[in-house]
Design an enzyme around this catalytic site. Sequence first.
Site: not given
Length: 305
Positions: A26, A87, A107, A139, A143, A160
Amino acid sequence: MLEKYLDINPEVKEALESGKAVVALESTIISHGMPYPKNVEMARNVENIIRSKGAVPATIAILNGVLKVGLTAEEIEYLGKTKNIIKTSRRDIPFIAANKLDGATTVASTMIIAALAGIKVFATGGIGGVHRGAAETFDISADLQELAQTNVAVVCAGAKSILDIGLTLEYLETQGVPVVGFKTEELPAFYTRKSGFKVDYKVDSAEEIAAAIKAKWDLGLKGGLLVTNPIPEQYQMDYDTINKAIEDAVKEADEKGIKGKESTPFLLAKVKEITGGASLEANIQLVYNNASLGADLALELSKLK
Ligand code: PSU
Ligand code: MN
């Protein structure tokens, strides 16, 4: 029709036509995930790692509205250096393509473009997921939906804790996305090997992953598979240190009202700042580790055809 939008470079095209192993990469990680010049150095090294294993790297981005599969060194440098690269996730692709803009792929959009090109394996650092507080903010990264519907296996280093790891796993379960741990029963948490959560299946070889993904697609089960690969022991961060940094970053994002697509890049930059750059080093090393496994997986899959 597709040729109007999609440009696969000759090396990748040849590899795909002859059934060789190809690994997609990516570009949001380059433009928004790491600072210059480390981002460009990382992107170059990742391609070299994949090549050294006998597979072909295909870094993906949208340049001047064209969906590019396989970038030149100059194009990677441009993405790493230029401010205001957009983005680009699934919802952004139509606008970026139609208006001939430059977009770095997340992704989700990298999976879409990889699938259009016929690439089955994609290696990255971290995927987006269900954010903390998502019950209020909604939110949830696109992906996750992409993993549900697009046939690409994604190698990452787990989830994470800028995300709600538990909710991310619940979402993936609902969407039917298998989450496998490479040589681990515990889901890795990106900077650390431990998260406190379990993966669905532990696998001990790339061959095993290839067999599962082949079975999934042979059976007509749409969507990807998430391979979680723990950061090598010597590069992992101290659990408490990184989690404190993440807590502080999340708090500051809240106070500043950072939301939407700005959220992940803000948190990554903040964590890097708080850890004095240590998180960036860990991030780079885990990407290398994933590139290597991605290449192994692509090689195994290419044997199964
Ligand atoms: N996690 C990282 N580094 C990254 C990203 C996530 O550790 O660069 C990027 C990836 O491109 C991922 C995207 O697809 O952030 C997710 O953004 P969002 O949550 O806005 O969908
Ligand atoms: Mn989001």
